[in-house]
Design a protein around this motif. Structure first.
Motif, PDB file in Angstrom:
ATOM      1  N   ALA A 312      13.404  -7.525 -10.685  1.00  0.00           N
ATOM      2  CA  ALA A 312      12.045  -7.987 -10.283  1.00  0.00           C
ATOM      3  C   ALA A 312      11.224  -6.799  -9.859  1.00  0.00           C
ATOM      4  O   ALA A 312       9.884  -6.704  -9.845  1.00  0.00           O
ATOM      5  N   TYR A 313      12.029  -5.726  -9.284  1.00  0.00           N
ATOM      6  CA  TYR A 313      11.212  -4.745  -8.503  1.00  0.00           C
ATOM      7  C   TYR A 313      10.568  -3.696  -9.516  1.00  0.00           C
ATOM      8  O   TYR A 313      11.063  -3.454 -10.589  1.00  0.00           O
ATOM      9  N   GLN A 314       9.492  -3.182  -9.211  1.00  0.00           N
ATOM     10  CA  GLN A 314       8.756  -2.331 -10.178  1.00  0.00           C
ATOM     11  C   GLN A 314       8.586  -1.041  -9.756  1.00  0.00           C
ATOM     12  O   GLN A 314       8.588  -0.813  -8.520  1.00  0.00           O
ATOM     13  N   THR A 315       8.930  -0.023 -10.611  1.00  0.00           N
ATOM     14  CA  THR A 315       8.667   1.533 -10.374  1.00  0.00           C
ATOM     15  C   THR A 315       7.169   1.930 -10.906  1.00  0.00           C
ATOM     16  O   THR A 315       6.831   1.736 -11.791  1.00  0.00           O
ATOM     17  N   VAL A 316       6.614   2.375 -10.080  1.00  0.00           N
ATOM     18  CA  VAL A 316       5.134   2.723  -9.934  1.00  0.00           C
ATOM     19  C   VAL A 316       5.272   4.139 -10.273  1.00  0.00           C
ATOM     20  O   VAL A 316       5.247   5.095  -9.544  1.00  0.00           O
ATOM     21  N   LEU A 317       4.608   4.330 -11.609  1.00  0.00           N
ATOM     22  CA  LEU A 317       4.596   5.815 -12.267  1.00  0.00           C
ATOM     23  C   LEU A 317       3.237   5.970 -12.565  1.00  0.00           C
ATOM     24  O   LEU A 317       3.121   7.404 -12.908  1.00  0.00           O
ATOM     25  N   THR A 318       2.132   5.350 -12.212  1.00  0.00           N
ATOM     26  CA  THR A 318       0.866   5.663 -12.731  1.00  0.00           C
ATOM     27  C   THR A 318      -0.208   5.353 -11.666  1.00  0.00           C
ATOM     28  O   THR A 318      -0.005   4.285 -11.020  1.00  0.00           O
ATOM     29  N   LEU A 319      -1.327   5.964 -11.479  1.00  0.00           N
ATOM     30  CA  LEU A 319      -2.207   5.912 -10.546  1.00  0.00           C
ATOM     31  C   LEU A 319      -2.770   4.101 -10.725  1.00  0.00           C
ATOM     32  O   LEU A 319      -3.164   3.687  -9.878  1.00  0.00           O
ATOM     33  N   ASP A 320      -2.819   3.931 -12.155  1.00  0.00           N
ATOM     34  CA  ASP A 320      -3.623   2.458 -12.490  1.00  0.00           C
ATOM     35  C   ASP A 320      -2.687   1.469 -11.890  1.00  0.00           C
ATOM     36  O   ASP A 320      -2.950   0.445 -11.365  1.00  0.00           O
ATOM     37  N   ALA A 321      -1.263   1.616 -12.070  1.00  0.00           N
ATOM     38  CA  ALA A 321      -0.287   0.731 -11.374  1.00  0.00           C
ATOM     39  C   ALA A 321      -0.502   0.677  -9.908  1.00  0.00           C
ATOM     40  O   ALA A 321      -0.338  -0.155  -9.231  1.00  0.00           O
ATOM     41  N   LEU A 322      -0.508   1.907  -9.337  1.00  0.00           N
ATOM     42  CA  LEU A 322      -0.745   1.995  -7.787  1.00  0.00           C
ATOM     43  C   LEU A 322      -1.918   1.397  -7.355  1.00  0.00           C
ATOM     44  O   LEU A 322      -1.870   0.762  -6.306  1.00  0.00           O
ATOM     45  N   ASP A 323      -3.029   1.446  -8.033  1.00  0.00           N
ATOM     46  CA  ASP A 323      -4.324   0.744  -7.675  1.00  0.00           C
ATOM     47  C   ASP A 323      -4.231  -0.717  -7.554  1.00  0.00           C
ATOM     48  O   ASP A 323      -4.720  -1.367  -6.835  1.00  0.00           O
ATOM     49  N   GLU A 324      -3.330  -1.154  -8.510  1.00  0.00           N
ATOM     50  CA  GLU A 324      -3.407  -2.817  -8.686  1.00  0.00           C
ATOM     51  C   GLU A 324      -2.469  -3.127  -7.510  1.00  0.00           C
ATOM     52  O   GLU A 324      -2.690  -4.147  -7.036  1.00  0.00           O
ATOM     53  N   TRP A 325      -1.261  -2.516  -7.177  1.00  0.00           N
ATOM     54  CA  TRP A 325      -0.644  -2.976  -5.764  1.00  0.00           C
ATOM     55  C   TRP A 325      -1.581  -2.602  -4.568  1.00  0.00           C
ATOM     56  O   TRP A 325      -1.712  -3.650  -3.739  1.00  0.00           O
ATOM     57  N   ILE A 326      -2.339  -1.919  -4.607  1.00  0.00           N
ATOM     58  CA  ILE A 326      -3.232  -1.563  -3.418  1.00  0.00           C
ATOM     59  C   ILE A 326      -4.189  -2.883  -3.075  1.00  0.00           C
ATOM     60  O   ILE A 326      -4.620  -3.215  -2.329  1.00  0.00           O
ATOM     61  N   ALA A 327      -4.675  -3.105  -4.513  1.00  0.00           N
ATOM     62  CA  ALA A 327      -5.723  -4.046  -4.406  1.00  0.00           C
ATOM     63  C   ALA A 327      -5.142  -5.564  -4.214  1.00  0.00           C
ATOM     64  O   ALA A 327      -5.873  -6.218  -3.458  1.00  0.00           O
ATOM     65  N   ARG A 328      -4.053  -5.783  -4.510  1.00  0.00           N
ATOM     66  CA  ARG A 328      -3.125  -6.936  -4.103  1.00  0.00           C
ATOM     67  C   ARG A 328      -3.084  -6.832  -2.410  1.00  0.00           C
ATOM     68  O   ARG A 328      -3.169  -8.068  -2.001  1.00  0.00           O
ATOM     69  N   ALA A 329      -2.487  -5.924  -2.102  1.00  0.00           N
ATOM     70  CA  ALA A 329      -2.441  -5.644  -0.625  1.00  0.00           C
ATOM     71  C   ALA A 329      -3.720  -5.966   0.245  1.00  0.00           C
ATOM     72  O   ALA A 329      -3.651  -6.604   0.958  1.00  0.00           O
ATOM     73  N   ARG A 330      -4.631  -5.569  -0.425  1.00  0.00           N
ATOM     74  CA  ARG A 330      -5.891  -5.651   0.386  1.00  0.00           C
ATOM     75  C   ARG A 330      -6.525  -7.079   0.152  1.00  0.00           C
ATOM     76  O   ARG A 330      -6.882  -7.560   1.230  1.00  0.00           O
ATOM     77  N   ALA A 331      -6.501  -7.753  -0.921  1.00  0.00           N
ATOM     78  CA  ALA A 331      -6.599  -9.221  -1.136  1.00  0.00           C
ATOM     79  C   ALA A 331      -5.716  -9.880  -0.385  1.00  0.00           C
ATOM     80  O   ALA A 331      -6.345 -11.219   0.399  1.00  0.00           O
ATOM     81  N   GLN A 332      -4.263  -9.688  -0.027  1.00  0.00           N
ATOM     82  CA  GLN A 332      -3.673 -10.534   0.868  1.00  0.00           C
ATOM     83  C   GLN A 332      -3.754 -10.242   2.090  1.00  0.00           C
ATOM     84  O   GLN A 332      -3.611 -11.144   3.140  1.00  0.00           O
ATOM     85  N   GLY A 333      -4.057  -8.847   2.759  1.00  0.00           N
ATOM     86  CA  GLY A 333      -4.405  -8.706   3.992  1.00  0.00           C
ATOM     87  C   GLY A 333      -3.212  -8.249   4.824  1.00  0.00           C
ATOM     88  O   GLY A 333      -3.272  -8.056   5.897  1.00  0.00           O
ATOM     89  N   SER A 334      -2.196  -8.044   4.178  1.00  0.00           N
ATOM     90  CA  SER A 334      -0.695  -7.546   4.597  1.00  0.00           C
ATOM     91  C   SER A 334       0.088  -6.985   3.408  1.00  0.00           C
ATOM     92  O   SER A 334       0.159  -7.473   2.442  1.00  0.00           O
ATOM     93  N   VAL A 335       1.003  -5.921   4.010  1.00  0.00           N
ATOM     94  CA  VAL A 335       1.664  -5.475   3.107  1.00  0.00           C
ATOM     95  C   VAL A 335       2.884  -4.626   3.784  1.00  0.00           C
ATOM     96  O   VAL A 335       2.858  -4.347   5.138  1.00  0.00           O
ATOM     97  N   ALA A 336       4.283  -4.783   3.346  1.00  0.00           N
ATOM     98  CA  ALA A 336       5.166  -4.347   4.082  1.00  0.00           C
ATOM     99  C   ALA A 336       5.454  -2.872   3.239  1.00  0.00           C
ATOM    100  O   ALA A 336       5.295  -2.754   2.194  1.00  0.00           O
ATOM    101  N   LEU A 337       5.792  -1.825   4.311  1.00  0.00           N
ATOM    102  CA  LEU A 337       6.103  -0.639   3.532  1.00  0.00           C
ATOM    103  C   LEU A 337       7.143   0.111   4.264  1.00  0.00           C
ATOM    104  O   LEU A 337       7.659  -0.323   5.233  1.00  0.00           O
TER     105      LEU A 337
END
Length: 915
Positions: A312-337
């Motif tokens: 289920a894990y995703q390999t992020v290879l484009t800026l659009d895909a990265l932006d989507e993960w960033i937007a989801r993290a902002r909406a959730q208010g937390s992210v593990a790194l």
């Protein structure tokens, strides 16, 4: 149709033991294998329930290491080592765990578990039942037939006749003949030399069975195999009987007794077992599935997480895909790194990629600097590092998004070199330590196994090991994603569990007031490093080398012959056999003890060679550990040495320094001072050392509420002189030195024999000093008694900031274990509070210096009670009072001590000169 499951319990035990590191329960008993076994049995029950599993179930064990096969062949299993010492007492507890699940627990003296399984399987098949054996043991594969399969829980697969055919080239009915010819080195089944699985399979397919192969051997073409078959025919026949499973045993219990209740596993016995051993995560899991009872926890319980799904894990290879993960993290208010790099040291590691997680199985990996697997491989597609970090920087610095991770100081140091200041943070390694210090380790893999019943992918599984190992930047992206995203996913899962426990278990204070604020401070210190004079170190190495050679010559002269001083055996033989010194004691290996205590005893008795060996050991250690290795530790990029601090390395909460360890340089010796002289300031700067004065004695006075000690510290008196006056009636160099030893030794719970050894007096004389000390300072005696009582009752001690240190062996029946725990428990609240205070000072000093305009003053090192700074020369006068004030008031406003904290400050061009 009834479906019987027979669990190979003995196989489960060893898998469980090797799956987890050593653990102890609150009673001081080893339970690593017990915990692993319990989680594995629970996982099996969950899987079977989901698959509409068995109607009947039993767990079968080996009764002992001996069986009827040893009567047939006395070397059967003779090469197997005895079970590990800490596993033996867990065997009966594992049987208790089985009964706690209300499952039959069977074993039969003189037989192996495989025989009992075979007999029950045959009986059930005769009744028309289906049978599943929970095991992947090749010996049990002989039993496979229509209606019977094996369930391999490690790989979550069913094994039937086709598996045996694929693996061994024959069906289950011929597997015993193949096993007999090939033998088994683990069980010491002799077989026929030179015949492996492939040749054994070919022979059985050609001739039918072992007897037929032996009968055909004389007519075979001359060969080594033919000769071995003729020479070892009896061994082959014996081997066939050794691997044959006995399936006609008298059954110790009828099949009907294995019926599982329709209502599932009864909760009460399982809850009692889990509570007795303190298996908190499993108790929480039980509360999630059990009907509410008066004992069910009233606090909210987290729903169980799904198993880790690496696909289920995703390999992020484009800026659009990265932006989507960033937007989801902002909406959730937390992210593990989590970051992936090409080295272990954060100051020298280069960023290769990073992973993010937003919840269980919601994780991705962002590769940034992967190359091909070799020089001829193409560089895989990935986002440009500068562009990716440019998108991630606002997220990582956003005060409205919590960043979660495990051992985040590493990631913070790596990202800081790319201009990213990660904030705010929560660190699961620190949470685990603040909740469970003393109970187990706090590495990600161990915590995943302990709290999530999950085995993480090992680093070597993706990079290889030894000479064939590759860097993480060379790992294929699909494998890198599975490994890296799992780390972020697991960190997220652990964080959720620990966050819920902090307030419930009283750990919020120490986490929020002491440890969490320290993580970014430590990261900055590690990134700064400290300048070291390489030429000075090289000169010291040369000087130490000359002194070591001279000491070797003196030791050899005193011994009357040359020998290897670093060899404990040779040194012991010289001391106690050739020189005939008294008091030598041999260990289990038959080698005389030559540890530091033994050598100090001999030196105290006036033995010159012992004193010289001690000098030789110290110099060789200082040379190899510091003057030689520190030259190699200088970072070529910064020209400085960067130590790594562990926030979880010392049970009491003290920081520990590693790679290199800068906390163990001797303080009071000339050689130690010379090494500290090599730690220098940059031009235009000075080194400033700020050291708490006798902080543990001051805290002891506070804990004990001892009037005489409190008054002495309030008046600025010499505490050791006061103790000398109280104990010996006078103060001179000797009595003050003895008083100083006693002051600190008492706080470490020293025994009469320990104090006698330190002061070179008899045990009775030492006891008399201890008694006089407690007469003069009765508050200390009361503190020790009350601390030990609480530790025995609760299993832990607490600092003034609520840091718990667990002592699972404080009630151990082993006197040495119990005594060691008691001594540590006496000191833990004091040493732990000292650690908490200096940590609070470290977190406050940087903003205080900035507010005071000291922008070129930086904290570089922490060495127990000492902080080391690099200060611009024109800031020394302003920085000194700021540092002193912050350190002296670090406990406030949360805590007001009833003794003042003294801080001694010195400056100089080097660390040595600052003292």
């Amino acid at each position: 149709m009834p479906h019987l499951y027979l669990v190979d319990g003995s196989g489960y035990i060893f898998r469980a033991y090797h799956r987890l590191p050593p653990l102890t329960n609150r009673h001081g008993e080893p339970v690593g294998a017990v915990y692993g076994y319990t989680t594995m049995l629970w996982k099996l029950a969950d899987e079977l329930h989901a698959a509409d599993g068995p109607t009947h179930m039993a767990v079968i064990f080996d009764a002992s290491s001996k069986s009827f096969r040893n009567d047939m062949y006395d070397q059967y299993k003779a090469h197997r080592p005895p079970p590990p010492e800490d596993l033996v007492p867990q065997f009966p507890v594992i049987r208790d765990a089985t009964r706690a699940f209300s499952l039959p627990c069977l074993e039969e003296e003189g037989f192996e578990a495989d025989d009992l399984i075979a007999s029950y399987a045959k009986a059930a098949l005769a009744e028309g039942w289906s049978v599943t054996i929970v095991s992947s043991d090749k010996d049990l594969m002989q039993l496979i037939e229509p209606g019977l399969d094996l369930y391999d829980t490690m790989n979550n697969r069913r094994l039937g006749a086709e598996h045996v055919q694929e693996k061994f080239g024959v069906g289950p009915d011929k597997l015993g003949d193949v096993l007999a010819l090939m033998g088994d080195s683990v069980d010491n089944v002799p077989g026929v030399p030179g015949i492996g699985p492939k040749r054994a399979s070919e022979l059985i397919k050609q001739f039918g069975d072992v007897e037929a192969v032996i009968a055909a051997a004389p007519a075979m073409k001359p060969s080594k195999m033919r000769d071995n078959l003729l020479e070892h025919a009896d061994a082959a026949r014996l081997s066939r009987e050794l691997v044959r499973l006995k399936d006609d045993m008298a059954l110790p219990a009828p099949l009907d007794e294995f019926a599982l209740p329709d209502s599932g596993i009864p909760e009460a016995p399982l809850r009692a077992f889990l509570e007795h051993h303190g298996f908190k995560s499993l108790l929480t899991k039980l509360s999630q599935v059990a009907e509410p009872t008066p004992d069910t926890p009233s606090h909210p319980v987290l729903p169980p997480d799904p198993p880790c799904d690496h696909d289920a894990y995703q390999t992020v290879l484009t800026l659009d895909a990265l932006d989507e993960w960033i937007a989801r993290a902002r909406a959730q208010g937390s992210v593990a790194l989590d970051t992936e790099t090409d080295a272990l040291g954060s100051a020298s590691a280069n960023l290769v990629g990073l992973s993010l997680a937003l919840g269980p199985n919601q994780a991705c990996y962002v590769p940034l600097a992967h190359s091909g697997g070799d020089l001829l491989s193409d560089v895989p597609q990935q986002i440009d590092m500068a562009e990716a970090l440019g998108r991630l920087k606002p997220l990582f610095e956003d005060p409205g998004v919590l960043k979660v991770g495990h051992n985040l100081k590493y990631d913070l140091t790596v990202l800081a070199r790319h201009g990213i200041a990660v904030t705010p943070i929560d660190d699961s390694i620190v949470m685990s330590f603040d909740l469970d210090a003393g109970l187990h380790g706090h590495g990600l893999d161990e915590l995943a196994a302990t709290h999530l019943s999950h085995s993480c992918i090992a680093f070597k599984d993706v990079t290889g090991s030894g000479k064939a190992a590759i860097g993480f930047h060379q790992v294929a992206l699909d494998q890198a994603t599975r490994y890296a995203a799992e780390d972020a996913d697991v960190a997220w899962r652990l964080w959720r569990r620990f966050k819920a426990r902090l307030a419930l278990e009283g750990a919020t204070r120490v986490y929020e007031l002491v440890d969490r604020p320290l993580v970014p401070v430590i990261a900055r210190m590690e990134g700064r490093g400290i300048k070291v004079d390489a030429a000075k170190l090289a000169q010291l190495s040369a000087d130490f080398g000359t002194q070591i050679e001279a000491l070797e010559a003196e030791v050899h002269a005193l011994a009357g012959q040359p020998f290897t001083i670093g060899s404990p055996k040779q040194l012991g033989d010289i001391l106690f056999e050739k020189l005939g010194l008294k008091g030598g004691r041999k260990g289990k290996s038959g080698v005389y003890s030559t540890d530091v205590n033994e050598l100090e005893r001999l030196a105290g008795e006036g033995v010159p060679i012992a004193r010289k060996v001690l000098e030789w050991r110290q110099l060789t250690k200082l040379k190899s550990t510091y003057t030689d290795s520190l030259q190699a530790d200088i970072n070529p990029r910064t020209g400085r040495v960067h130590t790594s601090y562990s926030l979880t390395g010392a049970q009491t909460g003290r920081l520990s320094s590693n790679d290199p360890n800068l906390q163990n340089i001797p303080i009071r010796t000339e050689t130690g001072r010379q090494i500290r002289d090599a730690f220098v300031a940059e031009p235009g700067h000075l080194i400033l050392s700020a050291d708490y004065s006798q902080i543990e004695l001051r805290l002891a006075a506070h804990f004990a509420d001892e009037p005489a000690l409190k008054a002495a510290f309030a008046n600025g008196d010499d505490i050791h002189a006061l103790t000398a006056t109280e104990l010996f009636g006078e103060v001179n160099r000797d009595t003050r030195g003895r008083a100083k030893t006693i002051n600190f030794a008492i706080l470490y719970g020293i025994s009469r024999w320990g104090l006698a050894g330190r002061l070179d007096v008899t045990a009775d004389e030492a006891q008399a000093m201890i008694d006089r000390y407690f007469d003069r300072f009765p508050g200390i005696k009361t503190y020790i008694a009350e601390t030990l009582t609480r530790a025995r009752d609760t299993g832990y001690t607490e600092t003034l900031f609520g840091r718990k240190t667990h002592f699972p062996r404080i009630k151990s029946k082993n006197q040495a274990e119990r005594g060691g725990s008691e001594r540590a428990a006496v000191n833990a609240p004091i040493q732990g509070t000292s650690a908490d205070i200096i940590k609070r000072a470290m977190a406050r000093i940087e903003p205080a210096l900035a507010a005071g305009g000291c922008t070129r003053t930086h904290m570089l090192l922490q060495v127990h009670d000492e902080l080391v700074f690099e200060v611009a020369e024109d800031e020394v006068e302003r920085a000194t009072p700021i540092i002193r004030e912050v350190m002296a008031t670090a406990a406030e406003p949360y805590l007001t001590l009833n003794v003042p904290l003294g801080v001694e400050i010195g400056t100089g061009s080097s660390w040595g000169a600052a003292h």
